[in-house]
Design an enzyme around this catalytic site. Structure first.
Site, PDB file in Angstrom:
ATOM      1  N   GLU A 174      -4.041  -0.665   9.137  1.00 47.78           N
ATOM      2  CA  GLU A 174      -2.972   0.052   9.842  1.00 47.78           C
ATOM      3  C   GLU A 174      -3.119   1.576   9.742  1.00 47.78           C
ATOM      4  O   GLU A 174      -2.173   2.286   9.445  1.00 47.78           O
ATOM      5  CB  GLU A 174      -1.578  -0.422   9.398  1.00 47.78           C
ATOM      6  CG  GLU A 174      -1.193  -0.225   7.961  1.00 47.78           C
ATOM      7  CD  GLU A 174       0.306  -0.415   7.699  1.00 47.78           C
ATOM      8  OE1 GLU A 174       0.862  -1.441   8.109  1.00 47.78           O
ATOM      9  OE2 GLU A 174       0.902   0.476   7.070  1.00 47.78           O
ATOM     10  N   GLU A 221      -1.905  -8.682  -1.456  1.00 48.81           N
ATOM     11  CA  GLU A 221      -2.076  -7.284  -1.865  1.00 48.81           C
ATOM     12  C   GLU A 221      -1.534  -7.126  -3.265  1.00 48.81           C
ATOM     13  O   GLU A 221      -0.515  -7.728  -3.614  1.00 48.81           O
ATOM     14  CB  GLU A 221      -1.328  -6.342  -0.918  1.00 48.81           C
ATOM     15  CG  GLU A 221      -1.347  -4.898  -1.436  1.00 48.81           C
ATOM     16  CD  GLU A 221      -0.900  -3.857  -0.422  1.00 48.81           C
ATOM     17  OE1 GLU A 221      -0.140  -4.208   0.493  1.00 48.81           O
ATOM     18  OE2 GLU A 221      -1.338  -2.705  -0.559  1.00 48.81           O
TER      19      GLU A 221
HETATM   20  O1  AHR Z   1       2.862  -5.086   3.019  1.00 47.86           O
HETATM   21  C1  AHR Z   1       3.217  -3.897   2.387  1.00 47.86           C
HETATM   22  C2  AHR Z   1       2.571  -2.695   3.024  1.00 47.86           C
HETATM   23  O2  AHR Z   1       2.987  -2.587   4.353  1.00 47.86           O
HETATM   24  C3  AHR Z   1       1.084  -2.740   3.148  1.00 47.86           C
HETATM   25  O3  AHR Z   1       0.442  -2.288   2.022  1.00 47.86           O
HETATM   26  C4  AHR Z   1       0.805  -1.824   4.285  1.00 47.86           C
HETATM   27  O4  AHR Z   1      -0.360  -2.179   4.967  1.00 47.86           O
HETATM   28  C5  AHR Z   1       2.057  -1.888   5.108  1.00 47.86           C
HETATM   29  O5  AHR Z   1       2.543  -0.635   5.361  1.00 47.86           O
END
Ligand code: AHR
Length: 835
Positions: free
Chosen positions: A568, A249
């Site tokens: 999520e 990410e």
């Molecule tokens: O991994 C960091 C964050 O944690 C991600 O962006 C999210 O999906 C989760 O809340």
């Protein structure tokens, strides 16, 4: 249908329940404060006794914005509950939630009303459902809710001010006067509620266990611990061969300023206060005079801003400076509109020019000019300087400096040392582009994959939910290339038609999922998702999207097999409607793609998790696997080692544990968190027929730019530091198999203590090579002596050992050792034995 969800409730540790009172009780349900959620107290002869929190607000941005005002509850004829509450004093929504028993809550919905405020909502049973009344700037209004509390009629005015509706009860709890509602609950109902709070308290005690405290809590344990591992080579089962992958990410500067090797910050002059309040188009650029920014006649409509240069020198600070290597070759490029000569210099931190080139822009429209710069010496914090050599005015844009030494030498490529560190994990898949970044900060920030491909200047930059900027120079084409370069399956994860539930309010004052992509735009959104599959897999001769892939330099298909829908998300009605639409369409149009859904941001027994799995049970055909996320304490992992054992034969689809990490108060990964993760991975291997994939998260973090801890890899411009978490992921990835060999580990006679949660073993086999890998984990402060039966290990083995005698150490690495006692493990260690 709900059998799996019921089973999941038992995933929480089973504990002896408190004795349920034989009689009914009077309870008081209230909210002690806007940030405190809904609480319950029970009436005793001595007054009200607080029992605990029932639920909390999930509306809007993280932290202080999640508020609950004026909760109102009522019971349906079947005994189930409906809750409404006000979320603030201005949004045209209220919160609506359903519970069968006050313990389990369905994720909240925030039905949109036609007026600017929804204050003091009150819910009452009515024919065919419920009525909800609320105050607004246009007087009292009402809406009717279906009995399942999922659909709400348009609101309309209610002419009479019905005062009794807003009457509430009052109680003094802990010396404070509270407003709320009294109800009488049966002994059975009270038993469930007490049980729930007992379970929560016991969970909290278990989750607090820390290896860091072993010197005190296990002081009595001085002798080695003995265990027996009984292997049954004849009993094997197939398990996933993709258990360990990576989660990428763009968080904590993982992409721009990180893995993406571009050295110029704000190369496109597109930074703005949308990214970060104090930023503008000139951020990271400097000049003796004012920097003029224009947006007329741009290089591309997606990149409207550019700088106008005449006589002033302009320099770029890079990302915390520009790190250069002596003799390295750096590709400089810049678009210029106009006729002008420039000298381009790389200047070391002491001001010395260490590389230079001259550019002659020929005039008229935008043209790209290039030069290769070769520094005469290294510098860790250099600048790029653009010196006008005449007085003519010209526009410049897309100013870029790229090392030629990228990962695999790719143009517009990845930072070599970082990418090599990731590649050494041998991940079986790469999930991208997030995380929360996938579903974005509000509807207009949802990641649209097609805006990230094509020529760099035509890609659409955007703000990043983590409060900085995405250039999209690292876009879908580069992600797919990286997967190919490291032999990993691509696993793109795109929004399920809803933005992040923690999004700030939009112009209409609606926060969170903001009602999702409007239904009349969903067909186009679904087309976009299908275009991704075509872009990745179709034949350029017949498909327009595939042609764009070929034009970028990749005529062969990328062989996309998996697609994640949703990250999520809260499993609201808005989410479910959209996920179902998307998944049905994809199943029909691309049955070859394995879809991955989501069950919210937390493990059992959270509301989203239960509703998510209920949804899957209702629609088992709509996903091949689902994405679970949980970040937990080491104690939690130590005490939930059987988490996936409970799924056996009951889960309606496979599991992708897409984000997980163990943490302690030290925040960064250390030996303790690594051992907890290693133990949990031995359990995941045992359940590799249920769990298809896992990825530790987040993976990358640039020092000084943290959005999150812990992370697997920390880096600066010149260094890459792996953590004990990285070592564990590497060991389980490199020494993986596609068969799980049955084995049983028993710990012997250590007084009355049960230490089995501190040791782990897992034996896997690779059916192609025949190689077996035995992993042994000792999370005890003393030696572990394992007597192995049922299999003959070599007398002397060369194996990898992670030895973290210092439990708080954040540097622990594995090393290859040669030993004739392979199954005697030092304190706090992991061994992987191949045979
Ligand atoms: O991994 C960091 C964050 O944690 C991600 O962006 C999210 O999906 C989760 O809340």
């Amino acid at each position: 249908m709900r059998a799996f969800a019921r089973l999941l409730l038992s995933v929480a540790v089973a504990l002896t329940s408190a004795e349920a009172s034989a009689q009914s009780d009077t309870v008081f349900i209230y909210s002690p404060g806007e940030h405190d959620g809904l609480h319950i107290a029970v009436k005793k002869s001595s007054g009200w006794r607080h029992l605990g929190q029932l639920c909390s607000s999930d509306y809007g941005p993280w932290g202080s914005e999640k508020r609950m005002y004026n909760p109102s509850l009522c019971r349906a004829d079947d005994g189930s509950w409906r809750l409404v509450f006000q979320v603030n004093d201005h949004s045209p929504v209220f919160a609506a939630a359903y519970s069968p028993d006050l313990v389990t809550w369905r994720p909240q919905d925030y039905p949109r009303m036609s007026v600017g405020q929804c204050q003091d909502p009150v819910v009452r049973p009515a024919e065919d459902g419920f009525n909800i009344y609320f105050h607004s700037e246009e007087g009292i209004r009402m809406t009717h809710a279906s009995s399942d509390f999922r659909t709400f009629t348009p609101d309309f005015p209610m002419p009479i001010y019905d005062l009794p509706l807003w009457r509430c009860d009052v109680a003094t709890i802990g010396g404070q006067r509270m407003e709320g509602h009294q109800f009488v609950l049966s002994a059975d109902e009270m038993g469930k509620i007490r049980n729930h709070f007992d379970r929560q308290a016991a969970e909290a005690r278990l989750s607090a266990e820390r290896m860091h405290d072993d010197a005190q809590t296990l002081a009595w344990l001085q002798e080695p611990v003995a265990a027996t591992l009984t292997v049954d080579l004849a009993r094997e089962k197939p398990i996933s061969d993709k258990l360990i992958g990576i989660f990428f990410e763009d968080i904590s500067y993982a992409a721009d300023g990180g893995l993406y090797a571009e050295l110029i910050q704000n190369r496109d002059f597109e930074y703005s206060s949308r990214d970060r309040r104090e930023w503008s188009a000139t951020t990271a650029w400097h000049s003796a005079g004012d920097i003029i920014i224009a947006d007329t006649n741009p290089l591309s409509p997606q990149n409207p801003h550019h700088a106008i240069v005449s006589t002033d020198t302009l320099w770029n600070e890079g990302w915390d400076g520009i790190a250069l290597q002596q003799g390295g070759h750096y590709d400089f490029s810049m678009f210029v509109r106009g006729k002008k000569c420039f000298r381009i210099e790389l200047r070391a931190s002491d001001g010395t020019t260490i590389a230079q080139a001259t550019l002659k822009a020929k005039g008229k429209g935008w043209r790209r000019y290039e030069a290769v710069l070769t520094p005469t010496r290294a510098d860790s914090s250099a600048q790029l300087v653009i010196i006008p050599l005449d007085k003519r005015q010209a526009a410049i844009d897309m100013v870029s400096l790229f090392p030629q030494a990228t990962f695999k030498g790719r143009k517009n490529g990845l930072r070599k040392d970082l990418a090599e560190t990731i590649a050494a994990l041998h991940p079986k898949f790469v999930r991208f582009p997030g995380g929360c970044m996938s579903h974005g900060q509000g509807l207009d920030n949802i990641y649209r994959w097609h805006e990230t491909i094509g020529p760099l200047w035509e890609r659409k930059p955007d703000k990043n939910i983590w409060h900085y900027h995405q250039t999209r120079g690292l876009g879908f084409y580069e992600y797919f290339l990286f997967c190919e370069d490291i032999g990993a399956e691509p696993l793109p994860v795109l929004a399920a038609g809803v933005p992040c539930q923690n999004s700030a309010a939009n112009a209409e004052g609606i926060a969170g999922q903001q009602g999702g992509i409007p239904m009349d735009e969903m067909a186009a959104y679904i087309d976009e998702l299908c275009h991704l599959i075509e872009w990745a897999n179709a034949d350029p001769a017949t498909n327009v999207w595939a042609r764009r892939r070929a034009e970028a330099g990749h005529p062969e298909p990328f062989h996309l097999k998996y697609l994640g829908i949703g990250n999520e998300d809260i499993i609201s009605t808005v989410f479910e409607e959209r996920y179902e639409m998307i998944a049905r369409a994809l199943r029909e149009r691309h049955p070859e793609i394995k879809l991955c859904g989501t069950v919210g941001p937390f493990h059992a027994p959270s509301a989203d998790y239960q509703e998510g799995w209920d949804f899957i049970a209702r629609h088992p055909d709509l996903q091949y696997m689902t994405d679970e996320h949980y970040y937990e304490s080491t104690g939690w992992f130590l005490h939930h080692r059987d988490y996936y054992d409970k799924y056996k034969g009951a889960a309606p689809c496979k599991v992708y544990l897409g984000e997980w990490a163990a943490s302690t108060k030290a925040r960064r990964p250390n030996v303790e968190t690594a051992l907890a993760e290693a133990l949990y991975l031995t359990d995941i291997e045992r359940n590799g027929d249920v769990v298809e994939m896992t990825s530790y998260a987040p993976m990358l973090c640039k020092e000084g730019h943290h959005n999150w801890d812990p992370n697997m890899i920390y880096f600066t411009n010149t260094s890459v530091r792996t953590t004990p978490a990285y070592e564990v992921q590497r060991l389980f990835s490199v020494y993986s198999g596609d068969r799980y060999v049955s084995s049983e580990l028993r710990v012997h006679g250590v007084a009355d203590a049960d230490l089995s949660h501190r040791v782990g073993a897992s034996l896997v086999r690779d059916s192609k090579t025949g190689r077996r890998c035995l992993k042994l984990v000792n999370a005890l402060p003393v030696e572990l002596r394992v007597d192995v039966g049922g299999v003959q290990l070599p007398a002397i083995v060369e194996c990898e050992q992670f030895n973290g005698a210092a439990i708080d150490d954040q540097q622990g690495r594995a090393e290859v050792i040669k030993t004739d006692t392979p199954t005697i493990l030092p304190p706090y260690s992991i061994r992987v034995i191949e045979f």
